[in-house]
Design a protein around this motif. Structure first.
Motif, PDB file in Angstrom:
ATOM      1  N   ARG A   9       0.851  -1.198   0.000  1.00 28.33           N
ATOM      2  CA  ARG A   9       0.000   0.000   0.000  1.00 28.33           C
ATOM      3  C   ARG A   9       0.883   1.243   0.000  1.00 28.33           C
ATOM      4  NH1 ARG A   9      -2.530  -0.909   5.492  1.00 28.33           N
ATOM      5  NH2 ARG A   9      -0.341  -1.399   5.766  1.00 28.33           N
ATOM      6  N   VAL A  10       0.593   2.160  -0.936  1.00 25.99           N
ATOM      7  CA  VAL A  10       1.442   3.321  -1.151  1.00 25.99           C
ATOM      8  C   VAL A  10       0.623   4.608  -1.095  1.00 25.99           C
ATOM      9  CG1 VAL A  10       2.994   4.446  -2.804  1.00 25.99           C
ATOM     10  CG2 VAL A  10       2.940   1.966  -2.664  1.00 25.99           C
ATOM     11  N   ALA A  11       1.193   5.611  -0.439  1.00 25.76           N
ATOM     12  CA  ALA A  11       0.656   6.973  -0.495  1.00 25.76           C
ATOM     13  C   ALA A  11       1.688   7.829  -1.209  1.00 25.76           C
ATOM     14  CB  ALA A  11       0.388   7.519   0.907  1.00 25.76           C
ATOM     15  N   VAL A  12       1.242   8.646  -2.150  1.00 26.18           N
ATOM     16  CA  VAL A  12       2.121   9.529  -2.903  1.00 26.18           C
ATOM     17  C   VAL A  12       1.764  10.960  -2.518  1.00 26.18           C
ATOM     18  CG1 VAL A  12       2.862  10.291  -5.200  1.00 26.18           C
ATOM     19  CG2 VAL A  12       2.237   7.875  -4.807  1.00 26.18           C
ATOM     20  N   LEU A  13       2.751  11.685  -1.991  1.00 21.32           N
ATOM     21  CA  LEU A  13       2.555  13.055  -1.541  1.00 21.32           C
ATOM     22  C   LEU A  13       3.467  13.959  -2.365  1.00 21.32           C
ATOM     23  CD1 LEU A  13       2.581  12.365   2.314  1.00 21.32           C
ATOM     24  CD2 LEU A  13       0.648  12.279   0.716  1.00 21.32           C
ATOM     25  N   ALA A  14       2.871  14.817  -3.190  1.00 22.15           N
ATOM     26  CA  ALA A  14       3.629  15.652  -4.119  1.00 22.15           C
ATOM     27  C   ALA A  14       3.639  17.111  -3.675  1.00 22.15           C
ATOM     28  CB  ALA A  14       3.051  15.543  -5.526  1.00 22.15           C
ATOM     29  N   ASP A  15       4.819  17.598  -3.360  1.00 20.60           N
ATOM     30  CA  ASP A  15       5.046  18.999  -3.004  1.00 20.60           C
ATOM     31  C   ASP A  15       5.162  19.775  -4.323  1.00 20.60           C
ATOM     32  OD1 ASP A  15       5.981  21.450  -2.073  1.00 20.60           O
ATOM     33  OD2 ASP A  15       7.744  20.618  -1.047  1.00 20.60           O
ATOM     34  N   SER A  16       4.022  20.157  -4.862  1.00 24.20           N
ATOM     35  CA  SER A  16       3.976  20.715  -6.222  1.00 24.20           C
ATOM     36  C   SER A  16       4.802  21.986  -6.394  1.00 24.20           C
ATOM     37  CB  SER A  16       2.528  20.973  -6.634  1.00 24.20           C
ATOM     38  OG  SER A  16       1.828  19.756  -6.700  1.00 24.20           O
TER      39      SER A  16
END
Length: 165
Positions: A9-16
């Motif tokens: 299980r993966v969470a992707v958090l993008a600091d745009s």
């Protein structure tokens, strides 16, 4: 430490903001968020993808926010603050960190898309909690302490054709 495995299980958090400024300053190009999400997930189970963005009243930002949602990102939007001296500030460091800590019990891996060294302590905390931390960023603009705090680092600059439009 959790290794990559089927069903992970993966969470992707993008600091745009961080990604945008790095891609613009070094390459004068934009991020390919669809490829970013694909490479971050790597055929694992996506639990949540969040893009942290700033509303700066630029002409194309609403279409950008919509494109992120179409790709599969939830967008968290913060208004830019303008101070009396004309300076502007908006960052998502605290919000992204709180989300990562909240998600830690629900995922095996957090993929942090940023080069901001302020997240090195977050990486250490997540790893201590048994969560694998992967960082995707441009090595030329990624803090060394962030790279060292992660389980793995992908230099997006080595794969411009994948990560940049």
């Amino acid at each position: 430490m959790t290794e990559i495995h089927d069903g992970q299980r993966v969470a992707v958090l993008a600091d745009s903001q961080n990604l945008y400024h790095s891609a613009q300053s070094v390459y004068s190009r934009n991020i390919d968020y669809s490829s970013l999400l694909d490479k971050a997930v790597q055929n694992r189970v996506l639990t949540r993808a969040i893009a942290y963005v700033i509303r700066a009243d630029s002409p194309d930002e609403e279409s950008f926010f919509e494109a992120l949602r179409d790709i599969g990102f939830e967008t968290k939007i913060k208004e830019i603050k303008t101070f009396g001296d004309g300076s502007k500030k908006a960052d998502w460091d605290l919000g992204l960190s709180l989300d990562a800590v909240s998600l830690a019990d629900h995922v095996d891996t957090v993929v942090l898309c940023s080069g901001d060294g302020d997240f090195s302590r977050l990486c250490s905390h997540l790893r201590h909690e048994g969560v694998r931390v992967e960082v995707l960023g441009f090595e030329s603009s990624t803090a060394t302490e962030l790279i060292e705090a992660a389980d793995s680092f992908v230099d997006m600059g080595e794969r411009e054709e994948t990560f940049l439009l």
